[in-house]
Design a protein around this motif. Structure first.
Motif, PDB file in Angstrom:
ATOM      1  N   ALA A 120     -12.301   8.722  11.172  1.00 28.98           N
ATOM      2  CA  ALA A 120     -11.478   8.571  10.138  1.00 28.98           C
ATOM      3  C   ALA A 120     -11.811   8.904   8.514  1.00 28.98           C
ATOM      4  O   ALA A 120     -12.926   8.721   8.545  1.00 28.98           O
ATOM      5  CB  ALA A 120     -10.331   7.039  10.259  1.00 28.98           C
ATOM      6  N   ARG A 121     -10.979   9.455   8.109  1.00 33.80           N
ATOM      7  CA  ARG A 121     -10.989  10.129   6.415  1.00 33.80           C
ATOM      8  C   ARG A 121     -10.007   9.129   6.041  1.00 33.80           C
ATOM      9  O   ARG A 121      -9.030   8.285   5.932  1.00 33.80           O
ATOM     10  CB  ARG A 121     -10.575  11.211   6.453  1.00 33.80           C
ATOM     11  N   LYS A 122     -10.859   9.074   4.717  1.00 30.93           N
ATOM     12  CA  LYS A 122     -10.272   8.376   3.897  1.00 30.93           C
ATOM     13  C   LYS A 122      -9.542   9.180   2.534  1.00 30.93           C
ATOM     14  O   LYS A 122      -9.945  10.384   1.934  1.00 30.93           O
ATOM     15  CB  LYS A 122     -11.498   7.348   2.301  1.00 30.93           C
ATOM     16  N   TYR A 123      -7.557   8.739   2.536  1.00 29.22           N
ATOM     17  CA  TYR A 123      -7.239   9.821   1.664  1.00 29.22           C
ATOM     18  C   TYR A 123      -6.331   8.940   0.921  1.00 29.22           C
ATOM     19  O   TYR A 123      -6.812   7.450   0.341  1.00 29.22           O
ATOM     20  CB  TYR A 123      -5.963  10.060   2.536  1.00 29.22           C
ATOM     21  N   TYR A 124      -6.347  10.029  -0.687  1.00 29.94           N
ATOM     22  CA  TYR A 124      -6.043   9.860  -1.422  1.00 29.94           C
ATOM     23  C   TYR A 124      -4.460   9.365  -2.390  1.00 29.94           C
ATOM     24  O   TYR A 124      -3.982  11.180  -1.753  1.00 29.94           O
ATOM     25  CB  TYR A 124      -6.715  10.042  -2.920  1.00 29.94           C
ATOM     26  N   GLN A 125      -3.651   9.215  -2.788  1.00 34.13           N
ATOM     27  CA  GLN A 125      -2.963  10.078  -3.182  1.00 34.13           C
ATOM     28  C   GLN A 125      -2.195   9.294  -4.677  1.00 34.13           C
ATOM     29  O   GLN A 125      -2.588   7.869  -5.092  1.00 34.13           O
ATOM     30  CB  GLN A 125      -1.538   8.417  -1.776  1.00 34.13           C
ATOM     31  N   VAL A 126      -1.022  10.084  -4.788  1.00 29.24           N
ATOM     32  CA  VAL A 126      -1.312   9.247  -6.730  1.00 29.24           C
ATOM     33  C   VAL A 126      -0.277   8.209  -6.604  1.00 29.24           C
ATOM     34  O   VAL A 126       0.852   8.468  -5.709  1.00 29.24           O
ATOM     35  CB  VAL A 126      -0.614  10.479  -6.987  1.00 29.24           C
ATOM     36  N   SER A 127      -0.281   7.358  -7.248  1.00 30.80           N
ATOM     37  CA  SER A 127       0.782   6.342  -7.759  1.00 30.80           C
ATOM     38  C   SER A 127       1.753   6.702  -8.046  1.00 30.80           C
ATOM     39  O   SER A 127       1.756   7.703  -9.237  1.00 30.80           O
ATOM     40  CB  SER A 127      -0.024   4.684  -8.194  1.00 30.80           C
ATOM     41  N   PRO A 128       3.269   5.632  -8.081  1.00 28.25           N
ATOM     42  CA  PRO A 128       4.019   5.623  -9.461  1.00 28.25           C
ATOM     43  C   PRO A 128       3.462   6.341 -10.605  1.00 28.25           C
ATOM     44  O   PRO A 128       3.500   6.709 -11.902  1.00 28.25           O
ATOM     45  CB  PRO A 128       4.685   4.655  -9.009  1.00 28.25           C
ATOM     46  N   ALA A 129       2.524   5.008 -11.236  1.00 31.05           N
ATOM     47  CA  ALA A 129       1.959   5.152 -12.373  1.00 31.05           C
ATOM     48  C   ALA A 129       1.235   6.140 -12.569  1.00 31.05           C
ATOM     49  O   ALA A 129       0.819   6.847 -13.906  1.00 31.05           O
ATOM     50  CB  ALA A 129       0.758   3.589 -12.517  1.00 31.05           C
ATOM     51  N   GLY A 130       0.344   6.759 -11.734  1.00 32.52           N
ATOM     52  CA  GLY A 130      -0.492   8.460 -11.364  1.00 32.52           C
ATOM     53  C   GLY A 130       0.577   9.562 -12.191  1.00 32.52           C
ATOM     54  O   GLY A 130      -0.264  10.394 -12.962  1.00 32.52           O
ATOM     55  N   ARG A 131       0.945   9.367 -11.102  1.00 30.99           N
ATOM     56  CA  ARG A 131       2.857  10.689 -11.921  1.00 30.99           C
ATOM     57  C   ARG A 131       3.339  10.562 -12.944  1.00 30.99           C
ATOM     58  O   ARG A 131       3.179  11.663 -13.749  1.00 30.99           O
ATOM     59  CB  ARG A 131       3.377  10.491 -10.574  1.00 30.99           C
ATOM     60  N   THR A 132       3.179   9.169 -13.697  1.00 28.60           N
ATOM     61  CA  THR A 132       4.141   9.521 -15.272  1.00 28.60           C
ATOM     62  C   THR A 132       2.353   9.421 -16.493  1.00 28.60           C
ATOM     63  O   THR A 132       2.849   9.324 -16.549  1.00 28.60           O
ATOM     64  CB  THR A 132       3.747   7.341 -15.438  1.00 28.60           C
ATOM     65  N   VAL A 133       1.447   9.067 -15.583  1.00 26.49           N
ATOM     66  CA  VAL A 133       0.169   9.870 -17.056  1.00 26.49           C
ATOM     67  C   VAL A 133       0.242  10.874 -16.258  1.00 26.49           C
ATOM     68  O   VAL A 133      -0.310  11.577 -17.177  1.00 26.49           O
ATOM     69  CB  VAL A 133      -1.465   9.336 -16.562  1.00 26.49           C
ATOM     70  N   LEU A 134      -0.042  11.594 -15.229  1.00 27.10           N
ATOM     71  CA  LEU A 134       0.227  13.343 -15.203  1.00 27.10           C
ATOM     72  C   LEU A 134       1.072  13.273 -16.415  1.00 27.10           C
ATOM     73  O   LEU A 134       0.829  14.939 -16.540  1.00 27.10           O
ATOM     74  CB  LEU A 134       0.097  13.377 -13.431  1.00 27.10           C
ATOM     75  N   ALA A 135       2.383  13.680 -16.076  1.00 31.37           N
ATOM     76  CA  ALA A 135       3.496  13.708 -16.860  1.00 31.37           C
ATOM     77  C   ALA A 135       3.074  13.671 -18.764  1.00 31.37           C
ATOM     78  O   ALA A 135       2.936  14.822 -19.005  1.00 31.37           O
ATOM     79  CB  ALA A 135       5.162  13.557 -16.388  1.00 31.37           C
ATOM     80  N   GLU A 136       2.838  12.416 -18.598  1.00 26.67           N
ATOM     81  CA  GLU A 136       2.667  12.505 -20.150  1.00 26.67           C
ATOM     82  C   GLU A 136       1.340  13.798 -20.725  1.00 26.67           C
ATOM     83  O   GLU A 136       1.078  14.354 -21.330  1.00 26.67           O
ATOM     84  CB  GLU A 136       2.352  11.022 -20.386  1.00 26.67           C
ATOM     85  N   ALA A 137       0.422  13.177 -19.750  1.00 23.26           N
ATOM     86  CA  ALA A 137      -0.963  14.502 -19.759  1.00 23.26           C
ATOM     87  C   ALA A 137      -1.137  15.636 -19.741  1.00 23.26           C
ATOM     88  O   ALA A 137      -1.387  16.345 -20.605  1.00 23.26           O
ATOM     89  CB  ALA A 137      -1.972  13.854 -18.963  1.00 23.26           C
ATOM     90  N   SER A 138       0.304  16.513 -18.644  1.00 20.67           N
ATOM     91  CA  SER A 138      -0.185  17.807 -18.885  1.00 20.67           C
ATOM     92  C   SER A 138       0.984  17.953 -20.283  1.00 20.67           C
ATOM     93  O   SER A 138       0.473  19.159 -20.211  1.00 20.67           O
ATOM     94  CB  SER A 138       0.905  17.827 -17.868  1.00 20.67           C
ATOM     95  N   GLY A 139       2.051  17.146 -20.729  1.00 23.62           N
ATOM     96  CA  GLY A 139       2.155  17.876 -21.951  1.00 23.62           C
ATOM     97  C   GLY A 139       1.196  18.073 -22.853  1.00 23.62           C
ATOM     98  O   GLY A 139       0.966  19.115 -23.480  1.00 23.62           O
ATOM     99  N   GLN A 140       0.216  16.673 -22.907  1.00 20.72           N
ATOM    100  CA  GLN A 140      -0.249  16.570 -24.014  1.00 20.72           C
ATOM    101  C   GLN A 140      -1.597  18.239 -23.916  1.00 20.72           C
ATOM    102  O   GLN A 140      -1.804  18.715 -24.647  1.00 20.72           O
ATOM    103  CB  GLN A 140      -1.242  15.210 -24.047  1.00 20.72           C
ATOM    104  N   TRP A 141      -1.939  17.914 -22.328  1.00 18.61           N
ATOM    105  CA  TRP A 141      -2.768  19.333 -22.067  1.00 18.61           C
ATOM    106  C   TRP A 141      -2.313  20.481 -22.804  1.00 18.61           C
ATOM    107  O   TRP A 141      -3.397  21.211 -23.166  1.00 18.61           O
ATOM    108  CB  TRP A 141      -2.980  19.293 -20.542  1.00 18.61           C
ATOM    109  N   SER A 142      -1.215  21.247 -22.411  1.00 17.63           N
ATOM    110  CA  SER A 142      -0.373  21.905 -22.148  1.00 17.63           C
ATOM    111  C   SER A 142      -0.323  22.786 -24.637  1.00 17.63           C
ATOM    112  O   SER A 142      -1.321  23.938 -24.746  1.00 17.63           O
ATOM    113  CB  SER A 142       1.173  22.045 -22.523  1.00 17.63           C
ATOM    114  N   ALA A 143      -0.417  21.603 -24.776  1.00 14.29           N
ATOM    115  CA  ALA A 143      -0.411  21.804 -26.317  1.00 14.29           C
ATOM    116  C   ALA A 143      -1.797  21.931 -26.323  1.00 14.29           C
ATOM    117  O   ALA A 143      -2.145  23.109 -27.811  1.00 14.29           O
ATOM    118  CB  ALA A 143       0.225  20.319 -27.394  1.00 14.29           C
TER     119      ALA A 143
END
Length: 118
Positions: A80-103
């Protein structure tokens, strides 16, 4: 030439430390994955070879902070393999950080592309 190569590798490692969490979240936002597959995706994206000793602490940190969840999935003919999945909190952080990274990246790009007149 060797010194330049070492400097280039050190610079790349510093950049990677700053964005690896965000890149992993970005990949997981596309779909669940396991460690080796994530490392291959990062390499395919041009980030170079990411060793397990670098990647797995990032995944653990993301898990402990609630940005990623894990589950086990049976492997096809293997363990068996350990799979990783982004959480709702992770999606929120990703959206915020993506804009910050682009700037941020845009600002760095603008500075590096500026040329002084001769």
């Amino acid at each position: 030439m060797l010194a330049s190569s070492t400097v280039d590798q050190d610079r790349r490692a510093q950049w990677l430390r700053g964005v690896l969490d965000l890149c992993v979240l970005g990949l997981l936002a596309r779909g669940d994955s396991y460690g080796y597959e994530l490392a291959q995706s990062l390499q395919s994206a041009g980030l170079g070879v990411i060793q397990g000793g670098t990647l797995y602490p990032v995944l653990l940190r993301l898990q402990r902070s609630g940005l990623v969840t894990v589950y086990w999935r049976e492997g096809g003919g293997g363990p068996a393999r350990k799979y990783y999945q982004v959480s709702p909190a992770g999606r929120t952080v990703l959206a915020e950080a993506s804009g910050q990274w682009s700037a941020f990246a845009g600002g760095v790009g603008a500075i590096l592309q500026e040329r002084t007149a001769p």
